[in-house]
Design an enzyme around this catalytic site. Structure first.
Site, mmCIF file in Angstrom:
data_model
loop_
_atom_site.group_PDB
_atom_site.id
_atom_site.type_symbol
_atom_site.label_atom_id
_atom_site.label_comp_id
_atom_site.label_asym_id
_atom_site.label_seq_id
_atom_site.Cartn_x
_atom_site.Cartn_y
_atom_site.Cartn_z
ATOM 1 N N GLU A 195 68.920 17.946 29.952
ATOM 2 C CA GLU A 195 68.739 18.635 31.237
ATOM 3 C C GLU A 195 69.341 20.036 31.238
ATOM 4 O O GLU A 195 69.415 20.680 32.280
ATOM 5 C CB GLU A 195 69.355 17.804 32.377
ATOM 6 N N PRO A 225 65.128 28.211 30.499
ATOM 7 C CA PRO A 225 64.056 28.606 31.411
ATOM 8 C C PRO A 225 64.504 29.608 32.473
ATOM 9 O O PRO A 225 63.676 30.326 33.037
ATOM 10 C CB PRO A 225 63.631 27.282 32.061
ATOM 11 N N ARG A 272 59.436 39.658 11.558
ATOM 12 C CA ARG A 272 58.310 40.501 11.120
ATOM 13 C C ARG A 272 58.553 41.980 11.430
ATOM 14 O O ARG A 272 57.884 42.844 10.869
ATOM 15 C CB ARG A 272 57.009 40.023 11.759
ATOM 16 N N ASP A 327 50.506 46.545 17.260
ATOM 17 C CA ASP A 327 50.465 45.240 17.901
ATOM 18 C C ASP A 327 50.164 45.341 19.390
ATOM 19 O O ASP A 327 50.387 46.384 20.021
ATOM 20 C CB ASP A 327 51.827 44.531 17.761
#
Length: 220
Positions: free
Chosen positions: A113, A86, A150, A164
């Site tokens: 954690e 994160p 992709r 895209d």
């Protein structure tokens, strides 16, 4: 391209790689994907891979030895090591394009954690897929593999990904298919006019409109 995924939960990946575009990319030798259980590298008699944090606190922290030994056993001078966390750099389409040009990616999935901070020294890149917390790095790893694979030459047509969302810092334009009128909801006349210049202009205007409405931050 070769992608090695380091995880404690290898079974989470089984079905994903047996379906759709990823399956075809593997079968056509466009990408080789290996899922490695780094618990197998633990030197602990009970294959333990985590421990309590110094200084106290909730949860368990992944220890250095199994991950270091696993990475060092597969890393080459061409490898790029990615840690999913994160606290990493926000993952974007531009990053996916850059990574699709690499020959070997090693993706490390966290759990519990998080990582002993020293594990981060292995990383060439730390990535986050968004400002939220998941139970582990397996879902983000799937996001990376899907979005990168992709873009590898020959996996899908170049035109498909060049148009895209995010490629020009705008969201994609709206698309329609048959029938032209469904329950009173009609396809915009310009799209069935055959005037490709007007169609291009319409699509660009719609990209700007949708981006202003849904992701104005992209226009800053």
């Amino acid at each position: 391209m070769k992608i090695d995924i380091l995880t404690l939960f290898p079974n989470m990946f089984d079905s994903f790689f047996k379906e759709s575009i990823i399956k075809r990319a593997i079968e056509n030798n466009k990408v080789e994907i290996n899922v490695i259980d780094f618990r197998e590298y633990s030197k602990d008699p009970h294959k333990k891979v985590d421990d309590t944090p110094y200084g106290g606190g909730a949860g368990m922290v992944l220890t250095c030895q199994p991950i270091f030994d696993c990475v060092n056993s597969i890393r080459t001078p061409e490898s790029k090591v990615i840690i999913l966390t994160p606290s990493g750099k926000l993952y974007k389409q531009e990053t996916a394009y850059d990574l699709s040009k690499e020959s070997h990616l090693i993706i490390i999935c966290g759990h519990y954690e998080g990582f002993d901070e020293r594990i981060l020294s292995l990383a060439d890149l730390q990535l986050s897929i968004g400002d939220y917390v998941l139970t582990g790095g397996e879902i983000p790893a799937l996001v990376l593999v899907d979005s990168i694979t992709r873009l590898i030459d020959g996996v899908i047509t170049k035109e498909s990904h060049e148009n895209d969302s995010f490629n020009n810092n705008l969201l994609d334009y709206p698309t329609y298919t048959k029938p032209a009128d469904y329950n009173g909801m009609k396809v915009p006349e310009v799209l069935i006019s055959g005037d490709h210049k007007k169609i291009d202009e319409y699509r660009k205007q719609e990209q700007i409109r949708k981006t202003k409405e849904n992701r104005p931050d992209l226009l800053k």
